[in-house]
Design a protein around this motif. Sequence first.
Motif, PDB file in Angstrom:
ATOM      1  N   SER A   1       0.834  -1.206   0.000  1.00  0.00           N
ATOM      2  CA  SER A   1       0.000   0.000   0.000  1.00  0.00           C
ATOM      3  C   SER A   1       0.870   1.259   0.000  1.00  0.00           C
ATOM      4  CB  SER A   1      -0.945   0.000   1.200  1.00  0.00           C
ATOM      5  OG  SER A   1      -0.230  -0.047   2.408  1.00  0.00           O
ATOM      6  N   GLY A   2       1.966   1.226   0.747  1.00  0.00           N
ATOM      7  CA  GLY A   2       2.871   2.380   0.808  1.00  0.00           C
ATOM      8  C   GLY A   2       3.488   2.664  -0.553  1.00  0.00           C
ATOM      9  N   ALA A   3       3.895   1.606  -1.257  1.00  0.00           N
ATOM     10  CA  ALA A   3       4.512   1.791  -2.575  1.00  0.00           C
ATOM     11  C   ALA A   3       3.518   2.422  -3.548  1.00  0.00           C
ATOM     12  CB  ALA A   3       4.996   0.445  -3.112  1.00  0.00           C
ATOM     13  N   LEU A   4       2.267   1.968  -3.517  1.00  0.00           N
ATOM     14  CA  LEU A   4       1.251   2.514  -4.424  1.00  0.00           C
ATOM     15  C   LEU A   4       0.953   3.979  -4.102  1.00  0.00           C
ATOM     16  CD1 LEU A   4      -1.208  -0.498  -4.805  1.00  0.00           C
ATOM     17  CD2 LEU A   4       0.284   0.483  -6.561  1.00  0.00           C
ATOM     18  N   LEU A   5       0.849   4.292  -2.794  1.00  0.00           N
ATOM     19  CA  LEU A   5       0.616   5.690  -2.411  1.00  0.00           C
ATOM     20  C   LEU A   5       1.796   6.554  -2.845  1.00  0.00           C
ATOM     21  CD1 LEU A   5      -0.815   5.075   1.176  1.00  0.00           C
ATOM     22  CD2 LEU A   5      -2.074   6.148  -0.704  1.00  0.00           C
ATOM     23  N   PHE A   6       3.014   5.977  -2.752  1.00  0.00           N
ATOM     24  CA  PHE A   6       4.217   6.727  -3.092  1.00  0.00           C
ATOM     25  C   PHE A   6       4.297   7.049  -4.581  1.00  0.00           C
ATOM     26  CE2 PHE A   6       8.651   6.761  -4.549  1.00  0.00           C
ATOM     27  CZ  PHE A   6       9.138   7.832  -3.818  1.00  0.00           C
ATOM     28  N   ILE A   7       4.085   6.034  -5.441  1.00  0.00           N
ATOM     29  CA  ILE A   7       4.290   6.276  -6.882  1.00  0.00           C
ATOM     30  C   ILE A   7       3.275   7.290  -7.441  1.00  0.00           C
ATOM     31  CG2 ILE A   7       5.396   4.062  -7.357  1.00  0.00           C
ATOM     32  CD1 ILE A   7       2.684   3.149  -8.599  1.00  0.00           C
ATOM     33  N   ALA A   8       2.113   7.412  -6.777  1.00  0.00           N
ATOM     34  CA  ALA A   8       1.108   8.353  -7.260  1.00  0.00           C
ATOM     35  C   ALA A   8       1.601   9.793  -7.160  1.00  0.00           C
ATOM     36  CB  ALA A   8      -0.188   8.182  -6.486  1.00  0.00           C
ATOM     37  N   ASP A   9       2.522  10.034  -6.241  1.00  0.00           N
ATOM     38  CA  ASP A   9       3.013  11.396  -6.034  1.00  0.00           C
ATOM     39  C   ASP A   9       4.476  11.372  -5.596  1.00  0.00           C
ATOM     40  OD1 ASP A   9       2.198  13.965  -6.400  1.00  0.00           O
ATOM     41  OD2 ASP A   9       0.562  13.842  -4.949  1.00  0.00           O
ATOM     42  N   ALA A  10       5.277  10.643  -6.367  1.00  0.00           N
ATOM     43  CA  ALA A  10       6.654  10.333  -5.965  1.00  0.00           C
ATOM     44  C   ALA A  10       7.501  11.568  -5.637  1.00  0.00           C
ATOM     45  CB  ALA A  10       7.324   9.495  -7.039  1.00  0.00           C
ATOM     46  N   HIS A  11       7.409  12.603  -6.504  1.00  0.00           N
ATOM     47  CA  HIS A  11       8.231  13.797  -6.283  1.00  0.00           C
ATOM     48  C   HIS A  11       7.912  14.468  -4.956  1.00  0.00           C
ATOM     49  CE1 HIS A  11       9.530  13.846 -10.552  1.00  0.00           C
ATOM     50  NE2 HIS A  11      10.590  14.416  -9.981  1.00  0.00           N
ATOM     51  N   LYS A  12       6.613  14.590  -4.713  1.00  0.00           N
ATOM     52  CA  LYS A  12       6.168  15.298  -3.519  1.00  0.00           C
ATOM     53  C   LYS A  12       6.623  14.568  -2.245  1.00  0.00           C
ATOM     54  CE  LYS A  12       2.277  17.395  -4.398  1.00  0.00           C
ATOM     55  NZ  LYS A  12       0.814  17.439  -4.546  1.00  0.00           N
ATOM     56  N   TYR A  13       6.475  13.246  -2.261  1.00  0.00           N
ATOM     57  CA  TYR A  13       6.891  12.479  -1.078  1.00  0.00           C
ATOM     58  C   TYR A  13       8.403  12.522  -0.909  1.00  0.00           C
ATOM     59  CZ  TYR A  13       2.261  10.500  -0.255  1.00  0.00           C
ATOM     60  OH  TYR A  13       0.938  10.349   0.043  1.00  0.00           O
ATOM     61  N   MET A  14       9.124  12.307  -2.008  1.00  0.00           N
ATOM     62  CA  MET A  14      10.582  12.231  -1.934  1.00  0.00           C
ATOM     63  C   MET A  14      11.183  13.526  -1.404  1.00  0.00           C
ATOM     64  SD  MET A  14      12.394   9.742  -2.228  1.00  0.00           S
ATOM     65  CE  MET A  14      13.585   8.733  -3.063  1.00  0.00           C
ATOM     66  N   GLY A  15      10.573  14.656  -1.736  1.00  0.00           N
ATOM     67  CA  GLY A  15      11.108  15.942  -1.299  1.00  0.00           C
ATOM     68  C   GLY A  15      10.623  16.365   0.078  1.00  0.00           C
ATOM     69  N   ASN A  16       9.829  15.506   0.714  1.00  0.00           N
ATOM     70  CA  ASN A  16       9.241  15.869   2.005  1.00  0.00           C
ATOM     71  C   ASN A  16      10.086  15.311   3.154  1.00  0.00           C
ATOM     72  OD1 ASN A  16       7.408  15.003   4.381  1.00  0.00           O
ATOM     73  ND2 ASN A  16       6.258  16.611   3.367  1.00  0.00           N
ATOM     74  N   TRP A  17      10.498  16.192   4.067  1.00  0.00           N
ATOM     75  CA  TRP A  17      11.438  15.732   5.102  1.00  0.00           C
ATOM     76  C   TRP A  17      10.797  14.769   6.104  1.00  0.00           C
ATOM     77  CZ3 TRP A  17      11.145  16.680  10.403  1.00  0.00           C
ATOM     78  CH2 TRP A  17      10.203  17.639  10.803  1.00  0.00           C
ATOM     79  N   THR A  18       9.486  14.916   6.352  1.00  0.00           N
ATOM     80  CA  THR A  18       8.864  13.988   7.300  1.00  0.00           C
ATOM     81  C   THR A  18       8.731  12.595   6.676  1.00  0.00           C
ATOM     82  OG1 THR A  18       6.687  14.791   6.626  1.00  0.00           O
ATOM     83  CG2 THR A  18       7.580  15.678   8.655  1.00  0.00           C
ATOM     84  N   PHE A  19       8.548  12.545   5.330  1.00  0.00           N
ATOM     85  CA  PHE A  19       8.516  11.254   4.648  1.00  0.00           C
ATOM     86  C   PHE A  19       9.890  10.590   4.732  1.00  0.00           C
ATOM     87  CE2 PHE A  19       9.348   8.680   0.874  1.00  0.00           C
ATOM     88  CZ  PHE A  19       8.332   7.752   0.969  1.00  0.00           C
ATOM     89  N   GLN A  20      10.930  11.387   4.476  1.00  0.00           N
ATOM     90  CA  GLN A  20      12.304  10.854   4.552  1.00  0.00           C
ATOM     91  C   GLN A  20      12.589  10.323   5.959  1.00  0.00           C
ATOM     92  OE1 GLN A  20      14.481  14.338   3.409  1.00  0.00           O
ATOM     93  NE2 GLN A  20      13.878  14.186   1.254  1.00  0.00           N
ATOM     94  N   LEU A  21      12.131  11.097   6.957  1.00  0.00           N
ATOM     95  CA  LEU A  21      12.333  10.697   8.353  1.00  0.00           C
ATOM     96  C   LEU A  21      11.594   9.386   8.637  1.00  0.00           C
ATOM     97  CD1 LEU A  21      13.446  11.461  11.186  1.00  0.00           C
ATOM     98  CD2 LEU A  21      11.324  12.722  11.569  1.00  0.00           C
ATOM     99  N   LYS A  22      10.344   9.294   8.125  1.00  0.00           N
ATOM    100  CA  LYS A  22       9.544   8.086   8.366  1.00  0.00           C
ATOM    101  C   LYS A  22      10.232   6.859   7.778  1.00  0.00           C
ATOM    102  CE  LYS A  22       5.246   5.774   7.152  1.00  0.00           C
ATOM    103  NZ  LYS A  22       3.863   5.835   6.663  1.00  0.00           N
ATOM    104  N   ILE A  23      10.707   6.980   6.527  1.00  0.00           N
ATOM    105  CA  ILE A  23      11.373   5.842   5.887  1.00  0.00           C
ATOM    106  C   ILE A  23      12.621   5.458   6.666  1.00  0.00           C
ATOM    107  CG2 ILE A  23      12.556   5.060   3.781  1.00  0.00           C
ATOM    108  CD1 ILE A  23       9.463   5.265   3.567  1.00  0.00           C
TER     109      ILE A  23
END
Lengths: 162, 167
Positions: free
Chosen positions: A77-99
């Motif tokens: 589920s995380g991968a599918l949510l990620f690919i839908a908006d990959a740029h936005k997630y990748m550039g988000n510091w809280t997403f980076q922290l979560k991973i």
Amino acid sequence: MEVLLWLENTPLAHWVLASSWANPVLLCMHAIGMSLVVGCGLMTSLRILGFARFMPLTFFRELFAFAWTGVCLNVSSGALLFIADAHKYMGNWTFQLKIALILAGSIATWVMWRILAAEQPYVAEQQLSTRARVAAIVTAVFWIGAIIAGRMIAYTLTPGLE
Amino acid sequence: MSEHEILTWIHNTPLGVATRDIIWLFPTFETLHFIGLCILLGAMLIVDLRLLGRFRSIPPAKVLVFSHVAAIGLAINVVSGVGFFAADPFNYWSNPAFQIKALLLVFAFANIAWFELGARKRILALPAGQDTDVVTKVTGAISLTLWFTILIIGRLLPNWEGAGGFF
């Protein structure tokens, strides 16, 4: 990054964005998976710290099936949510922290069970070593940290997807 | 007091005002709600698996200490949940997902009451190594199903906001 652009343009990513039920279903899967991974993890940590000593660790090994189900749910589920908006997630510091925290939590869980493996046989009333206790606390902190960072994504993501 | 007056009163309680005005309070309640559900469901998984007949070598009476852990998770979620509701009572009250969730919570509490009043004594008497009876298995299955359904409905709450309630 070209990989992110390619991911965002896959048919699957388009489907996640366009479908009215993909997002809520994926979020539900993610919540169930979280409860299984973190729930089983926290209960195991409690036992290692001395709670419910009558439970031999073999029973917490039996919870692996549930925890792994949770991992599968959350990675997919995380991968599918990620690919839908990959740029936005990748550039988000809280997403980076979560991973980072999920990776840390996974490694900590693995290390914890490595330490426990040396303390077999798993019997009732068994007291675990200080090393195991430290690993149990560190693991729990990483999982709870991952939840906190994950919730923060909703507040730090620039609007767009939802 | 009319429904509107009660909801207005809840809206104006200090908790409602604080959850709206203090910018970090609502997200903090959300995070606590997630942590609480992990504690609740993790502990209930162990209790209910025993009721379903797993972990047979452990006497059920002992496994029930995990229901205290579950109670801590539930308490965290009741407090944070009341916080959400007080912040925006009209929106929640008219949300069909909230109405279903509230109904399922009533069932879950009824299941707890039934367990505490009737089933518990029978389960406590059950020695280690023995399988549980059908009634106990059903209680465990209902409990697990209810909690995971409540989790799913809860996650769907934002999607059904403003959809108009059933009543």
